[in-house]
Design a protein around this motif. Structure first.
Motif, PDB file in Angstrom:
ATOM      1  N   GLU A  97     -48.056  15.574 -42.968  1.00 48.50           N
ATOM      2  CA  GLU A  97     -47.312  16.027 -41.785  1.00 48.50           C
ATOM      3  C   GLU A  97     -48.212  15.944 -40.543  1.00 48.50           C
ATOM      4  OE1 GLU A  97     -44.756  19.937 -40.401  1.00 48.50           O
ATOM      5  OE2 GLU A  97     -45.018  19.550 -42.531  1.00 48.50           O
ATOM      6  N   GLY A  98     -49.491  16.244 -40.738  1.00 52.65           N
ATOM      7  CA  GLY A  98     -50.442  16.103 -39.641  1.00 52.65           C
ATOM      8  C   GLY A  98     -50.510  14.665 -39.157  1.00 52.65           C
ATOM      9  N   LEU A  99     -50.494  13.716 -40.115  1.00 54.41           N
ATOM     10  CA  LEU A  99     -50.507  12.304 -39.743  1.00 54.41           C
ATOM     11  C   LEU A  99     -49.247  11.930 -38.969  1.00 54.41           C
ATOM     12  CD1 LEU A  99     -51.832   9.474 -39.930  1.00 54.41           C
ATOM     13  CD2 LEU A  99     -50.481   9.111 -42.009  1.00 54.41           C
ATOM     14  N   LEU A 100     -48.118  12.428 -39.416  1.00 55.95           N
ATOM     15  CA  LEU A 100     -46.848  12.140 -38.734  1.00 55.95           C
ATOM     16  C   LEU A 100     -46.933  12.525 -37.259  1.00 55.95           C
ATOM     17  CD1 LEU A 100     -43.803  11.349 -38.910  1.00 55.95           C
ATOM     18  CD2 LEU A 100     -43.342  13.753 -39.451  1.00 55.95           C
ATOM     19  N   TRP A 101     -47.414  13.742 -37.003  1.00 55.95           N
ATOM     20  CA  TRP A 101     -47.505  14.219 -35.618  1.00 55.95           C
ATOM     21  C   TRP A 101     -48.627  13.530 -34.856  1.00 55.95           C
ATOM     22  CZ3 TRP A 101     -44.021  16.579 -32.828  1.00 55.95           C
ATOM     23  CH2 TRP A 101     -42.977  17.251 -33.479  1.00 55.95           C
ATOM     24  N   LEU A 102     -49.700  13.209 -35.541  1.00 55.39           N
ATOM     25  CA  LEU A 102     -50.797  12.487 -34.886  1.00 55.39           C
ATOM     26  C   LEU A 102     -50.328  11.105 -34.447  1.00 55.39           C
ATOM     27  CD1 LEU A 102     -53.732  12.253 -33.992  1.00 55.39           C
ATOM     28  CD2 LEU A 102     -54.328  11.546 -36.319  1.00 55.39           C
ATOM     29  N   VAL A 103     -49.604  10.420 -35.308  1.00 51.71           N
ATOM     30  CA  VAL A 103     -49.099   9.081 -34.969  1.00 51.71           C
ATOM     31  C   VAL A 103     -48.129   9.170 -33.786  1.00 51.71           C
ATOM     32  CG1 VAL A 103     -47.644   7.175 -35.812  1.00 51.71           C
ATOM     33  CG2 VAL A 103     -49.501   8.055 -37.234  1.00 51.71           C
ATOM     34  N   ARG A 104     -47.306  10.200 -33.777  1.00 49.13           N
ATOM     35  CA  ARG A 104     -46.402  10.373 -32.625  1.00 49.13           C
ATOM     36  C   ARG A 104     -47.190  10.572 -31.335  1.00 49.13           C
ATOM     37  NH1 ARG A 104     -42.266  14.553 -35.716  1.00 49.13           N
ATOM     38  NH2 ARG A 104     -40.958  12.965 -36.718  1.00 49.13           N
ATOM     39  N   GLY A 105     -48.254  11.368 -31.407  1.00 52.12           N
ATOM     40  CA  GLY A 105     -49.093  11.606 -30.238  1.00 52.12           C
ATOM     41  C   GLY A 105     -49.819  10.353 -29.782  1.00 52.12           C
ATOM     42  N   LEU A 106     -50.299   9.577 -30.754  1.00 54.26           N
ATOM     43  CA  LEU A 106     -50.980   8.322 -30.434  1.00 54.26           C
ATOM     44  C   LEU A 106     -49.996   7.316 -29.829  1.00 54.26           C
ATOM     45  CD1 LEU A 106     -53.228   7.896 -33.617  1.00 54.26           C
ATOM     46  CD2 LEU A 106     -54.004   8.502 -31.306  1.00 54.26           C
ATOM     47  N   GLU A 107     -48.792   7.262 -30.386  1.00 57.77           N
ATOM     48  CA  GLU A 107     -47.790   6.335 -29.857  1.00 57.77           C
ATOM     49  C   GLU A 107     -47.414   6.725 -28.424  1.00 57.77           C
ATOM     50  OE1 GLU A 107     -43.613   4.232 -31.212  1.00 57.77           O
ATOM     51  OE2 GLU A 107     -43.875   6.360 -31.675  1.00 57.77           O
ATOM     52  N   PHE A 108     -47.246   8.003 -28.188  1.00 54.43           N
ATOM     53  CA  PHE A 108     -46.942   8.513 -26.849  1.00 54.43           C
ATOM     54  C   PHE A 108     -48.004   8.057 -25.846  1.00 54.43           C
ATOM     55  CE2 PHE A 108     -48.433  12.258 -24.265  1.00 54.43           C
ATOM     56  CZ  PHE A 108     -47.547  12.104 -23.205  1.00 54.43           C
ATOM     57  N   THR A 109     -49.271   8.265 -26.199  1.00 55.46           N
ATOM     58  CA  THR A 109     -50.371   7.899 -25.304  1.00 55.46           C
ATOM     59  C   THR A 109     -50.453   6.393 -25.122  1.00 55.46           C
ATOM     60  OG1 THR A 109     -51.557   9.790 -26.254  1.00 55.46           O
ATOM     61  CG2 THR A 109     -52.818   8.322 -24.840  1.00 55.46           C
ATOM     62  N   CYS A 110     -50.283   5.658 -26.219  1.00 55.38           N
ATOM     63  CA  CYS A 110     -50.355   4.201 -26.184  1.00 55.38           C
ATOM     64  C   CYS A 110     -49.250   3.611 -25.309  1.00 55.38           C
ATOM     65  CB  CYS A 110     -50.257   3.644 -27.601  1.00 55.38           C
ATOM     66  SG  CYS A 110     -50.471   1.858 -27.719  1.00 55.38           S
ATOM     67  N   LEU A 111     -48.021   4.081 -25.496  1.00 58.34           N
ATOM     68  CA  LEU A 111     -46.896   3.565 -24.708  1.00 58.34           C
ATOM     69  C   LEU A 111     -47.072   3.870 -23.229  1.00 58.34           C
ATOM     70  CD1 LEU A 111     -43.707   4.365 -26.848  1.00 58.34           C
ATOM     71  CD2 LEU A 111     -44.684   2.122 -26.353  1.00 58.34           C
ATOM     72  N   ALA A 112     -47.517   5.084 -22.929  1.00 57.02           N
ATOM     73  CA  ALA A 112     -47.679   5.484 -21.522  1.00 57.02           C
ATOM     74  C   ALA A 112     -48.734   4.624 -20.831  1.00 57.02           C
ATOM     75  CB  ALA A 112     -48.062   6.954 -21.442  1.00 57.02           C
ATOM     76  N   LEU A 113     -49.889   4.496 -21.464  1.00 57.11           N
ATOM     77  CA  LEU A 113     -50.979   3.743 -20.841  1.00 57.11           C
ATOM     78  C   LEU A 113     -50.666   2.239 -20.810  1.00 57.11           C
ATOM     79  CD1 LEU A 113     -54.066   5.615 -22.322  1.00 57.11           C
ATOM     80  CD2 LEU A 113     -53.189   5.742 -19.971  1.00 57.11           C
ATOM     81  N   SER A 114     -50.048   1.716 -21.866  1.00 58.48           N
ATOM     82  CA  SER A 114     -49.705   0.292 -21.899  1.00 58.48           C
ATOM     83  C   SER A 114     -48.708  -0.046 -20.790  1.00 58.48           C
ATOM     84  CB  SER A 114     -49.109  -0.096 -23.259  1.00 58.48           C
ATOM     85  OG  SER A 114     -50.057   0.061 -24.288  1.00 58.48           O
TER      86      SER A 114
END
Length: 205
Positions: A102-119
């Motif tokens: 579950e930690g990975l699920l939320w971590l991936v969501r957080g990483l995707e959020f940051t990646c999409l915003a910066l990209s």
């Protein structure tokens, strides 16, 4: 939160303990992602929120670090079964627990959020950070957040610095900043895609 010190002639990417560019992916083993380098890279990414400069980003950073810790705890408890992220989660799920997964699920969501915003921001030289982060939030984290959490993250989006001020903090050579970010974010995007696919198939706990 104190922003990282950029070395002379370098960029924010040079300050990361571990870059997603260098995280091993074993293509012959189902794109297995090496656990320690991945977690180190995720931890390193959170210093980007220090550069954004507002305490409003503390919940975003703390959430990601908390999820990294859940995965590290599982890795420490069963190191032989946790050499890559996918095996770490599969072996945890066999024990009928899913704290790290579950930690990975939320971590991936957080990483995707940051990646999409910066990209998106790198790709659109006239777009302000707040707009890029707001759009990314809407398609990644927001659908999964409760009505109590949404205002906290909305406050962070509104607290983004002006674009020109942010990029200046990432390095003195702006062309190099953009070039380094593009390479870094492409690697992050690939890893996020692999882990989203894994969670879609394995995450039915």
């Amino acid at each position: 939160m104190s922003a990282p010190v950029i070395p002379a002639g370098g960029t924010i990417v040079d300050t990361f303990k571990q870059s997603f560019v260098d995280v091993p992916i074993d293509a012959e083993n189902g794109n297995a992602i090496a656990t320690t380098p991945f977690l180190d890279a995720a931890e390193s990414l959170t210093t980007m929120f220090d550069v954004l400069g507002s305490v409003a980003f503390s919940p975003v950073k703390n959430d990601m670090l908390g999820n990294v810790k859940k995965l590290r705890d599982r890795q420490a408890a069963a190191p032989a079964e946790s050499e890559n992220i996918q095996d770490l989660c599969r072996n945890e799920l066999k024990t009928k627990k899913h704290t790290a997964t579950e930690g990975l699920l939320w971590l991936v969501r957080g990483l995707e959020f940051t990646c999409l915003a910066l990209s998106a921001n790198v790709a659109k030289p006239t777009e302000e950070l707040a707009d890029s982060f707001r759009t990314a939030y809407g398609s990644t984290l927001k659908p999964h957040h409760s009505f109590l959490i949404k205002p906290v993250f909305s406050a962070a989006m509104s607290a983004c610095p002006y674009r020109k001020d942010f990029y200046t903090k990432l390095g003195s050579d702006q062309d190099k900043v953009v070039s380094d970010l593009r390479v870094y974010l492409a690697s992050l995007e690939k890893i996020v895609g692999i882990l989203k696919g894994f969670l879609d198939t394995e995450g039915k706990w």
